[in-house]
Design an enzyme around this catalytic site. Structure first.
Site, PDB file in Angstrom:
ATOM      1  N   SER A   1      -1.830   3.307   6.155  1.00  0.00           N
ATOM      2  CA  SER A   1      -2.805   2.976   7.198  1.00  0.00           C
ATOM      3  C   SER A   1      -2.183   2.069   8.261  1.00  0.00           C
ATOM      4  CB  SER A   1      -4.063   2.345   6.597  1.00  0.00           C
ATOM      5  OG  SER A   1      -3.790   1.076   6.052  1.00  0.00           O
TER       6      SER A   1
ATOM      7  N   ASN B   1       7.871  -7.122   8.448  1.00  0.00           N
ATOM      8  CA  ASN B   1       7.030  -6.692   7.327  1.00  0.00           C
ATOM      9  C   ASN B   1       5.619  -7.215   7.565  1.00  0.00           C
ATOM     10  OD1 ASN B   1       6.329  -5.664   4.716  1.00  0.00           O
ATOM     11  ND2 ASN B   1       6.446  -7.747   3.903  1.00  0.00           N
TER      12      ASN B   1
ATOM     13  N   HIS C   1       2.230  -8.444   5.338  1.00  0.00           N
ATOM     14  CA  HIS C   1       1.861  -8.845   3.984  1.00  0.00           C
ATOM     15  C   HIS C   1       0.386  -9.251   3.979  1.00  0.00           C
ATOM     16  CE1 HIS C   1       2.330 -10.442  -0.015  1.00  0.00           C
ATOM     17  NE2 HIS C   1       1.701 -11.526   0.380  1.00  0.00           N
TER      18      HIS C   1
HETATM   19  C1  GRF Z   1      -0.937  -3.446   3.146  1.00  0.00           C
HETATM   20  O1  GRF Z   1      -1.927  -4.272   2.598  1.00  0.00           O
HETATM   21  C2  GRF Z   1       0.266  -4.240   3.550  1.00  0.00           C
HETATM   22  O2  GRF Z   1      -0.057  -5.527   3.969  1.00  0.00           O
HETATM   23  C3  GRF Z   1       1.053  -4.297   2.268  1.00  0.00           C
HETATM   24  O3  GRF Z   1       0.863  -3.063   1.659  1.00  0.00           O
HETATM   25  C4  GRF Z   1      -0.360  -2.499   2.108  1.00  0.00           C
HETATM   26  C5  GRF Z   1      -0.002  -1.169   2.693  1.00  0.00           C
HETATM   27  O4  GRF Z   1      -1.134  -0.434   3.068  1.00  0.00           O
HETATM   28  N1  GRF Z   1       2.432  -4.614   2.536  1.00  0.00           N
HETATM   29  P1  GRF Z   1      -0.954   0.877   3.930  1.00  0.00           P
HETATM   30  O5  GRF Z   1       0.014   1.788   3.161  1.00  0.00           O
HETATM   31  O6  GRF Z   1      -0.402   0.481   5.257  1.00  0.00           O
HETATM   32  O7  GRF Z   1      -2.322   1.479   4.034  1.00  0.00           O
END
Ligand code: GRF
Length: 218
Positions: free
Chosen positions: A16, A110, A112
């Site tokens: 996403s 990144n 998080h």
């Molecule tokens: C997100 O919560 C991001 O912060 C973390 O992993 C999740 C990935 O979600 N690193 P998506 O694959 O982008 O939907």
């Protein structure tokens, strides 16, 4: 107009955040274009999102490599072959070490799902709930060799509600992630991030953007 920065997005899951970056970069005036989406897992739905957007995909299964070094050497070579300038990790579930990072120094972002330095590693929202914090959120940071330890570029906070479970809190954070990551990539691609030790400033950013970085929800 200067050429757009060439970004690779590394993914392992739903994608996403990748979608948010693809949507933002669809605007011709966005300063970065996503030229490659690479996954260590062939089943990642993020790959489907990339195909839908007409972006090249690459699967490099880490298990197929004899060592982390070999995996990282190949990954870096694939990105270099596509003249990638910037790398965005978006739910990429592998730690990157010096073999990769030396080839993209200070070029890897990144996102998080926690207000770092609290709750690094897996399950940020779960850790936040277990700790009983009243504010949770997300962080975009430069990647160094630690786990979620690199200099912080941008953060957004959300309230923790009394009735929250992990799913509800993670969903509230994710809404902010999708705003924060494109904003951070824009500043990064425009070369406006000035890194001074642990502190990152957005040079020349308009006041409104500065506020948005701190709380894109307002
Ligand atoms: C997100 O919560 C991001 O912060 C973390 O992993 C999740 C990935 O979600 N690193 P998506 O694959 O982008 O939907």
């Amino acid at each position: 107009m200067s050429p757009r920065a060439r970004a690779a997005v590394l993914v392992s899951g739903n994608g996403s955040n990748l979608q948010a970056l693809l949507d933002a970069s669809a605007a011709p005036d966005f300063p970065a274009e996503v030229v490659l989406v690479a996954s260590n897992l062939p089943t990642a739905f993020a790959l489907e999102r990339a195909r839908q957007a007409g972006v090249e995909t690459l699967v490099l299964e880490h298990r197929a490599f004899a060592s982390r070094d070999e995996f990282e050497t190949r990954l870096a070579a694939e990105l270099e072959a596509r003249r990638v300038d910037l790398v965005c990790l978006a739910g990429f579930m592998r730690l990157l070490g010096p073999t990769f990072l030396r080839r993209f120094p200070r070029k890897v972002l990144n996102i998080h799902p926690a207000l770092l330095p609290a709750f690094p590693g897996l399950h940020g929202p779960r850790q936040a709930l277990a700790h009983g914090v009243k504010l949770a959120g997300c962080t975009v940071h430069l990647v160094d060799e630690g786990t979620d330890t690199g200099p912080i570029v941008a953060q957004a906070a959300v309230p923790v509600e009394d009735g929250d479970d992990e799913t509800a809190l993670a969903a509230r954070i994710l809404v902010q992630e999708h705003k924060l990551y494109p904003l951070a990539l824009r500043l990064f691609a425009e070369g406006r991030l000035q890194v001074d030790g642990r502190r990152v400033r957005a040079r020349g950013a308009a006041v409104a953007e500065g506020l948005a970085l701190r709380n894109p929800g307002v």
